[in-house]
Design an enzyme around this catalytic site. Structure first.
Site, mmCIF file in Angstrom:
data_model
loop_
_atom_site.group_PDB
_atom_site.id
_atom_site.type_symbol
_atom_site.label_atom_id
_atom_site.label_comp_id
_atom_site.label_asym_id
_atom_site.label_seq_id
_atom_site.Cartn_x
_atom_site.Cartn_y
_atom_site.Cartn_z
ATOM 1 N N LEU A 138 11.938 -24.866 4.611
ATOM 2 C CA LEU A 138 11.720 -24.978 3.154
ATOM 3 C C LEU A 138 10.692 -23.953 2.695
ATOM 4 O O LEU A 138 9.615 -24.298 2.207
ATOM 5 C CB LEU A 138 11.321 -26.404 2.746
ATOM 6 C CG LEU A 138 12.344 -27.507 3.054
ATOM 7 C CD1 LEU A 138 11.839 -28.872 2.579
ATOM 8 C CD2 LEU A 138 13.708 -27.211 2.430
ATOM 9 N N ARG A 186 28.196 -2.434 -3.578
ATOM 10 C CA ARG A 186 28.166 -3.577 -2.666
ATOM 11 C C ARG A 186 29.567 -4.193 -2.649
ATOM 12 O O ARG A 186 30.306 -4.090 -3.627
ATOM 13 C CB ARG A 186 27.141 -4.636 -3.136
ATOM 14 C CG ARG A 186 25.685 -4.134 -3.146
ATOM 15 C CD ARG A 186 25.198 -3.876 -1.730
ATOM 16 N NE ARG A 186 23.811 -3.449 -1.632
ATOM 17 C CZ ARG A 186 23.417 -2.182 -1.532
ATOM 18 N NH1 ARG A 186 24.296 -1.188 -1.557
ATOM 19 N NH2 ARG A 186 22.128 -1.884 -1.376
ATOM 20 N N LYS A 188 18.026 -12.706 -6.236
ATOM 21 C CA LYS A 188 19.144 -11.847 -5.839
ATOM 22 C C LYS A 188 19.873 -11.361 -7.089
ATOM 23 O O LYS A 188 19.844 -11.999 -8.144
ATOM 24 C CB LYS A 188 20.099 -12.612 -4.915
ATOM 25 C CG LYS A 188 19.432 -13.174 -3.658
ATOM 26 C CD LYS A 188 19.138 -12.108 -2.654
ATOM 27 C CE LYS A 188 18.435 -12.499 -1.369
ATOM 28 N NZ LYS A 188 18.138 -13.824 -1.000
ATOM 29 N N THR A 223 24.434 -9.535 9.105
ATOM 30 C CA THR A 223 24.707 -8.898 7.812
ATOM 31 C C THR A 223 25.289 -7.503 8.003
ATOM 32 O O THR A 223 25.003 -6.840 9.008
ATOM 33 C CB THR A 223 23.384 -8.799 7.008
ATOM 34 O OG1 THR A 223 23.584 -7.922 5.892
ATOM 35 C CG2 THR A 223 22.235 -8.248 7.841
ATOM 36 N N ASP A 224 26.062 -7.057 7.025
ATOM 37 C CA ASP A 224 26.590 -5.681 7.087
ATOM 38 C C ASP A 224 25.463 -4.651 6.980
ATOM 39 O O ASP A 224 25.653 -3.483 7.324
ATOM 40 C CB ASP A 224 27.639 -5.451 5.988
ATOM 41 C CG ASP A 224 27.118 -5.624 4.562
ATOM 42 O OD1 ASP A 224 25.947 -6.017 4.383
ATOM 43 O OD2 ASP A 224 27.886 -5.357 3.616
ATOM 44 N N GLU A 225 24.276 -5.087 6.514
ATOM 45 C CA GLU A 225 23.177 -4.114 6.336
ATOM 46 C C GLU A 225 22.696 -3.526 7.661
ATOM 47 O O GLU A 225 22.025 -2.499 7.669
ATOM 48 C CB GLU A 225 21.998 -4.763 5.595
ATOM 49 C CG GLU A 225 22.399 -5.225 4.215
ATOM 50 C CD GLU A 225 21.240 -5.386 3.247
ATOM 51 O OE1 GLU A 225 20.113 -4.977 3.568
ATOM 52 O OE2 GLU A 225 21.487 -5.914 2.155
ATOM 53 N N LYS A 248 17.124 -7.994 11.244
ATOM 54 C CA LYS A 248 18.418 -8.633 11.538
ATOM 55 C C LYS A 248 19.113 -7.908 12.704
ATOM 56 O O LYS A 248 19.734 -8.541 13.555
ATOM 57 C CB LYS A 248 19.323 -8.607 10.297
ATOM 58 C CG LYS A 248 18.852 -9.462 9.142
ATOM 59 C CD LYS A 248 18.857 -10.958 9.435
ATOM 60 C CE LYS A 248 20.243 -11.548 9.480
ATOM 61 N NZ LYS A 248 20.198 -13.032 9.655
ATOM 62 N N TYR A 265 14.043 -5.585 6.421
ATOM 63 C CA TYR A 265 14.954 -6.742 6.538
ATOM 64 C C TYR A 265 16.094 -6.431 7.514
ATOM 65 O O TYR A 265 16.317 -7.178 8.475
ATOM 66 C CB TYR A 265 15.525 -7.107 5.157
ATOM 67 C CG TYR A 265 16.762 -7.982 5.245
ATOM 68 C CD1 TYR A 265 16.676 -9.306 5.675
ATOM 69 C CD2 TYR A 265 18.028 -7.480 4.924
ATOM 70 C CE1 TYR A 265 17.818 -10.107 5.782
ATOM 71 C CE2 TYR A 265 19.160 -8.270 5.027
ATOM 72 C CZ TYR A 265 19.052 -9.582 5.451
ATOM 73 O OH TYR A 265 20.174 -10.366 5.562
ATOM 74 N N ASN A 298 26.728 -1.559 -8.969
ATOM 75 C CA ASN A 298 25.872 -2.568 -9.601
ATOM 76 C C ASN A 298 26.069 -2.583 -11.115
ATOM 77 O O ASN A 298 26.082 -3.650 -11.737
ATOM 78 C CB ASN A 298 24.406 -2.316 -9.244
ATOM 79 C CG ASN A 298 24.161 -2.522 -7.758
ATOM 80 O OD1 ASN A 298 24.890 -3.259 -7.089
ATOM 81 N ND2 ASN A 298 23.134 -1.865 -7.221
ATOM 82 N N VAL A 300 18.177 -2.673 -13.640
ATOM 83 C CA VAL A 300 19.117 -2.053 -12.683
ATOM 84 C C VAL A 300 18.384 -0.919 -11.963
ATOM 85 O O VAL A 300 17.826 -0.027 -12.610
ATOM 86 C CB VAL A 300 20.366 -1.520 -13.419
ATOM 87 C CG1 VAL A 300 21.270 -0.763 -12.459
ATOM 88 C CG2 VAL A 300 21.122 -2.678 -14.067
ATOM 89 N N ALA A 338 18.897 -19.450 9.332
ATOM 90 C CA ALA A 338 17.500 -19.393 8.877
ATOM 91 C C ALA A 338 17.025 -17.943 8.938
ATOM 92 O O ALA A 338 17.158 -17.285 9.974
ATOM 93 C CB ALA A 338 16.621 -20.259 9.765
ATOM 94 N N ILE A 382 12.088 -22.374 12.853
ATOM 95 C CA ILE A 382 12.882 -22.017 14.038
ATOM 96 C C ILE A 382 12.014 -21.341 15.107
ATOM 97 O O ILE A 382 12.404 -21.254 16.264
ATOM 98 C CB ILE A 382 14.100 -21.111 13.716
ATOM 99 C CG1 ILE A 382 13.664 -19.807 13.019
ATOM 100 C CG2 ILE A 382 15.145 -21.855 12.896
ATOM 101 C CD1 ILE A 382 14.751 -18.744 13.006
ATOM 102 N N PRO A 394 12.834 1.548 -2.770
ATOM 103 C CA PRO A 394 12.612 2.563 -1.721
ATOM 104 C C PRO A 394 13.658 2.410 -0.601
ATOM 105 O O PRO A 394 13.913 1.297 -0.152
ATOM 106 C CB PRO A 394 11.211 2.234 -1.192
ATOM 107 C CG PRO A 394 10.564 1.404 -2.256
ATOM 108 C CD PRO A 394 11.667 0.676 -2.974
#
Ligand code: NAD
Ligand code: DAU
Length: 337
Positions: free
Chosen positions: A36, A215, A190, A126-128, A155, A151, A250, A207, A83, A61, A275
């Site tokens: 949380l 995306r 988001k 993720t695809d990132e 991942k 990020y 976008n 934007v 998570a 976790i 950035p």
């Protein structure tokens, strides 16, 4: 009865997954482990929190003792790890918690899952992790990893650990790499819920850059169905891409939102770019479609109309999840742009 541990089940995708499993899989009992954080909220589980096959545990976790104890308490057929710290902009201003949760937390879960003899470990990636594309091409599962943000680097680190636990210790693992989700219960930092909520209040729609970043949007319920398909039928040690076949810039997305709400395009405000902003993501979903028969079902424009309606009808939810902390974050984030 199948016992499944879902981590991050009070977040956007996790909450939708918990609802999906309880509604469609009568044999499944879900234990939901969630810390949380700012983006996890019990309001995301309204109506299913007290379901007889759902057990919520508040915890981290990365808490080894808790995770080991939880996994020993009953025989789990699977762990689905959702998570995570999930927001790219936050990872740029404070990367540490991303490494702690996304990398170290995943390692704690893997070690405990191996020790407890969990049947299968599904890592929601993720695809990132693939990095950024130019105008052509799509990410395939064998595209080399080239993460660009803190990020996505965290991942990708987790993905490598999952593969290592499969190859070194023989843990049955699967990894999914999905594109951008939209739908109900998404935290309003988001892009899609942020734009919907700002437009509704006649606030500027910020934007980034030239607005031409692309995306590939997927409805969260298509993603949840894909996760369960991979969990049940995917090959051990395999990776599966999941995507929505809905590439949009976008600016295109923001204009559709304004049109649905009947608001003027003058609300669009171009702001300083993120950035290291990845230019384009696009997913080749050939493997999951060919091997497991999964395909996205939602049409993007129709899904967006439903999503706008959902946010219109859930102002009380929004008021509940948006705390003073978030308001401060939003102000700092955008006053510098
Ligand atoms: P979210 O931020 O809405 O939810 C994350 C959840 O994880 C929250 O409930 C939070 O409380 C919980 N959490 C965070 N740190 C924790 C910790 N240390 N221990 C236990 N719980 C913790 O994120 P989301 O958009 O629902 O993303 C879920 C997963 O899907 C993430 O792994 C993300 O990387 C991945 N993913 C997201 C998208 C997307 O478009 N949102 C696309 C592909 C993959
Ligand atoms: O691709 C999957 C990833 O999608 C997930 O792994 C991440 O958890 C999820 O957050 C999402 O990452 P993005 O960075 O693509 O999503 P976000 O909604 O932050 O931004 C989508 C696009 O919109 C991106 O090009 C940045 C842009 N944007 C975003 C915000 C918040 C804006 O132009 N203005 C904004 O205010």
């Amino acid at each position: 009865m199948k016992n499944i541990l879902v981590t991050g089940g009070a977040g956007f995708i996790g909450g939708n997954l918990v609802r999906f499993l309880l509604a469609t899989e009568p044999e499944v009992t879900v234990v939901n482990l969630d810390k949380l954080t700012y983006s996890g909220n019990l309001a995301n589980l309204e109506g299913v929190l007290d379901h007889p096959r759902h057990f919520f545990v508040r915890g981290d976790i990365g808490d080894r003792d808790l995770v080991r104890r939880l996994l020993r308490e009953r025989k789990f057929e699977g762990v689905l790890n959702l998570a995570a710290e999930s927001h790219v902009d936050r990872s740029i201003s404070n990367a540490e918690v991303f490494v702690r949760t996304n990398v170290l937390g995943t390692q704690v879960l893997l070690a405990a899952a191996l020790e407890a003899g969990v049947g299968r470990f599904l890592q929601v990636s993720t695809d990132e992790v693939y990095g950024s594309l130019g105008p052509e091409g799509r990410f395939r599962e064998d595209t080399p990893l080239h993460p660009n943000s803190p990020y996505s680097a965290s991942k990708a680190g987790a993905d490598h650990l999952v593969q290592a636990w499969h190859h070194t210790y023989g843990l049955d693992t699967v990894i999914t790499r999905c594109s951008n989700n939209y739908g109900p219960w998404q935290f309003p930092e988001k892009m899609i819920p942020l734009m919907i909520n700002n437009a509704r209040r006649d606030q500027p729609l910020p934007v980034y850059g030239d607005g031409l970043n692309v995306r590939d949007w997927i409805h969260v319920l298509d993603h949840c169905r894909g996760l369960w398909t991979v969990f049940c039928e995917g090959g051990a040690g395999e990776v599966y891409n999941i995507g929505g076949h809905s590439e949009r810039t976008n600016l295109e997305v923001v204009r559709v939102i304004l049109k649905i709400l009947g608001k003027p395009e003058s609300l669009i405000t171009m702001v300083r770019d993120r950035p290291g902003h990845d230019r384009r993501y696009a997913i080749d979903t050939g493997k999951i479609e060919r091997e497991l028969g999964w395909r996205p079902r939602y049409d993007f424009e129709k899904g967006l109309v439903d999503t706008v309606d959902w946010y219109r009808e859930h102002q009380d939810w929004l008021d509940q999840v948006v705390s003073g902390d978030y308001r401060r974050y939003y102000q700092e984030m955008y006053e510098n742009r």
